[in-house]
Design a protein around this motif. Structure first.
Motif, PDB file in Angstrom:
ATOM      1  N   TYR A  59       0.833  -1.199   0.000  1.00 44.53           N
ATOM      2  CA  TYR A  59       0.000   0.000   0.000  1.00 44.53           C
ATOM      3  C   TYR A  59       0.870   1.253   0.000  1.00 44.53           C
ATOM      4  N   ALA A  60       0.352   2.311  -0.613  1.00 43.71           N
ATOM      5  CA  ALA A  60       0.964   3.617  -0.475  1.00 43.71           C
ATOM      6  C   ALA A  60       0.821   4.069   0.980  1.00 43.71           C
ATOM      7  N   ASP A  61       1.809   4.821   1.457  1.00 44.71           N
ATOM      8  CA  ASP A  61       1.775   5.268   2.857  1.00 44.71           C
ATOM      9  C   ASP A  61       0.505   6.063   3.162  1.00 44.71           C
ATOM     10  N   SER A  62       0.031   6.797   2.167  1.00 47.54           N
ATOM     11  CA  SER A  62      -1.112   7.677   2.384  1.00 47.54           C
ATOM     12  C   SER A  62      -2.427   6.928   2.627  1.00 47.54           C
ATOM     13  N   VAL A  63      -2.468   5.638   2.298  1.00 41.44           N
ATOM     14  CA  VAL A  63      -3.719   4.886   2.458  1.00 41.44           C
ATOM     15  C   VAL A  63      -3.596   3.713   3.428  1.00 41.44           C
ATOM     16  N   LYS A  64      -2.404   3.473   3.936  1.00 36.30           N
ATOM     17  CA  LYS A  64      -2.207   2.344   4.858  1.00 36.30           C
ATOM     18  C   LYS A  64      -3.125   2.457   6.070  1.00 36.30           C
ATOM     19  N   GLY A  65      -3.756   1.345   6.414  1.00 31.45           N
ATOM     20  CA  GLY A  65      -4.665   1.329   7.554  1.00 31.45           C
ATOM     21  C   GLY A  65      -6.073   1.767   7.225  1.00 31.45           C
ATOM     22  N   ARG A  66      -6.278   2.327   6.025  1.00 36.00           N
ATOM     23  CA  ARG A  66      -7.609   2.798   5.636  1.00 36.00           C
ATOM     24  C   ARG A  66      -8.161   2.010   4.441  1.00 36.00           C
ATOM     25  N   PHE A  67      -7.296   1.634   3.512  1.00 33.97           N
ATOM     26  CA  PHE A  67      -7.706   0.923   2.298  1.00 33.97           C
ATOM     27  C   PHE A  67      -7.267  -0.536   2.386  1.00 33.97           C
ATOM     28  N   THR A  68      -8.073  -1.412   1.794  1.00 29.09           N
ATOM     29  CA  THR A  68      -7.745  -2.828   1.728  1.00 29.09           C
ATOM     30  C   THR A  68      -7.982  -3.343   0.316  1.00 29.09           C
ATOM     31  N   ILE A  69      -6.943  -3.917  -0.280  1.00 25.85           N
ATOM     32  CA  ILE A  69      -7.071  -4.532  -1.599  1.00 25.85           C
ATOM     33  C   ILE A  69      -7.265  -6.034  -1.424  1.00 25.85           C
ATOM     34  N   SER A  70      -8.135  -6.604  -2.243  1.00 20.80           N
ATOM     35  CA  SER A  70      -8.370  -8.048  -2.200  1.00 20.80           C
ATOM     36  C   SER A  70      -8.712  -8.532  -3.606  1.00 20.80           C
ATOM     37  N   ARG A  71      -8.693  -9.843  -3.783  1.00 18.80           N
ATOM     38  CA  ARG A  71      -8.979 -10.392  -5.099  1.00 18.80           C
ATOM     39  C   ARG A  71      -9.808 -11.664  -4.978  1.00 18.80           C
ATOM     40  N   ASP A  72     -10.613 -11.913  -6.006  1.00 19.03           N
ATOM     41  CA  ASP A  72     -11.361 -13.162  -6.130  1.00 19.03           C
ATOM     42  C   ASP A  72     -10.943 -13.782  -7.456  1.00 19.03           C
ATOM     43  N   ASN A  73     -10.069 -14.750  -7.394  1.00 20.51           N
ATOM     44  CA  ASN A  73      -9.524 -15.326  -8.619  1.00 20.51           C
ATOM     45  C   ASN A  73     -10.589 -16.057  -9.440  1.00 20.51           C
ATOM     46  N   ALA A  74     -11.586 -16.624  -8.775  1.00 17.43           N
ATOM     47  CA  ALA A  74     -12.650 -17.319  -9.495  1.00 17.43           C
ATOM     48  C   ALA A  74     -13.476 -16.357 -10.350  1.00 17.43           C
ATOM     49  N   LYS A  75     -13.540 -15.106  -9.917  1.00 12.99           N
ATOM     50  CA  LYS A  75     -14.305 -14.089 -10.645  1.00 12.99           C
ATOM     51  C   LYS A  75     -13.415 -13.142 -11.429  1.00 12.99           C
ATOM     52  N   ASN A  76     -12.096 -13.360 -11.392  1.00 11.50           N
ATOM     53  CA  ASN A  76     -11.153 -12.482 -12.096  1.00 11.50           C
ATOM     54  C   ASN A  76     -11.376 -11.022 -11.706  1.00 11.50           C
ATOM     55  N   THR A  77     -11.552 -10.804 -10.417  1.00 11.50           N
ATOM     56  CA  THR A  77     -11.939  -9.488  -9.925  1.00 11.50           C
ATOM     57  C   THR A  77     -11.015  -9.041  -8.802  1.00 11.50           C
ATOM     58  N   VAL A  78     -10.733  -7.741  -8.804  1.00 11.56           N
ATOM     59  CA  VAL A  78      -9.980  -7.113  -7.726  1.00 11.56           C
ATOM     60  C   VAL A  78     -10.867  -6.059  -7.085  1.00 11.56           C
ATOM     61  N   TYR A  79     -10.736  -5.912  -5.774  1.00 10.25           N
ATOM     62  CA  TYR A  79     -11.533  -4.963  -5.012  1.00 10.25           C
ATOM     63  C   TYR A  79     -10.629  -3.982  -4.286  1.00 10.25           C
ATOM     64  N   LEU A  80     -11.179  -2.810  -3.987  1.00 11.51           N
ATOM     65  CA  LEU A  80     -10.501  -1.843  -3.130  1.00 11.51           C
ATOM     66  C   LEU A  80     -11.538  -1.318  -2.141  1.00 11.51           C
ATOM     67  N   GLN A  81     -11.424  -1.758  -0.897  1.00  8.20           N
ATOM     68  CA  GLN A  81     -12.284  -1.251   0.170  1.00  8.20           C
ATOM     69  C   GLN A  81     -11.624  -0.015   0.748  1.00  8.20           C
ATOM     70  N   MET A  82     -12.339   1.102   0.679  1.00  6.30           N
ATOM     71  CA  MET A  82     -11.791   2.381   1.125  1.00  6.30           C
ATOM     72  C   MET A  82     -12.609   2.882   2.306  1.00  6.30           C
ATOM     73  N   ASN A  83     -11.962   2.983   3.457  1.00  9.83           N
ATOM     74  CA  ASN A  83     -12.609   3.460   4.678  1.00  9.83           C
ATOM     75  C   ASN A  83     -11.971   4.761   5.132  1.00  9.83           C
ATOM     76  N   SER A  84     -12.663   5.452   6.028  1.00 17.30           N
ATOM     77  CA  SER A  84     -12.149   6.716   6.579  1.00 17.30           C
ATOM     78  C   SER A  84     -11.666   7.642   5.470  1.00 17.30           C
ATOM     79  N   LEU A  85     -12.480   7.810   4.462  1.00 16.22           N
ATOM     80  CA  LEU A  85     -12.078   8.592   3.290  1.00 16.22           C
ATOM     81  C   LEU A  85     -11.884  10.059   3.642  1.00 16.22           C
ATOM     82  N   LYS A  86     -10.904  10.661   2.969  1.00 13.38           N
ATOM     83  CA  LYS A  86     -10.543  12.056   3.167  1.00 13.38           C
ATOM     84  C   LYS A  86     -10.721  12.817   1.864  1.00 13.38           C
TER      85      LYS A  86
END
Length: 120
Positions: A59-86
């Protein structure tokens, strides 16, 4: 031909959350590294988060602890959960993937971008 389609952007108040999705479609063997980038007006595109084929993340330092990247290989999909947005998270967000399209050839593909606006 590989296509990446993003969804999930929008307008959110400071402190709120959004979840971005990016799905790959087309003919290919495997997806390796998946990334999220962002570009704010007047600024260069920056790497926000990476998830490798084995599941490790960066993660970039600016988003550490707030954003979470994840993937679902069965769906060929990547996600970005963004919390505490600024407000400074406001940007166009792009997904990007390293995709093996032939036995010995990997290409880098990009989504069309999705706008995220953080404002009260």
């Amino acid at each position: 031909q590989v296509q990446l389609v993003e969804s999930g952007g929008g307008l959110v108040q400071p402190g709120g959350s959004l979840r971005l999705s990016c799905a790959a479609s087309g003919s290919f063997f495997k997806i390796n590294q998946m990334d999220w980038y962002r570009q704010a007006p007047g600024k260069e595109r920056e790497l926000v988060a990476t998830i490798f084929g084995g599941g490790s993340t960066n993660y970039a330092d600016s988003v550490k602890g707030r954003f979470t990247i994840s993937r679902d290989n069965a769906k060929n999909t990547v996600y970005l959960q963004m919390n505490s947005l600024k407000p400074e998270d406001t940007a166009v967000y792009y997904c990007s993937m390293d995709i093996r399209v032939k036995t010995y050839y990997t290409e880098r593909d990009w989504g069309q971008g999705t706008q995220v606006t953080v404002s009260s």
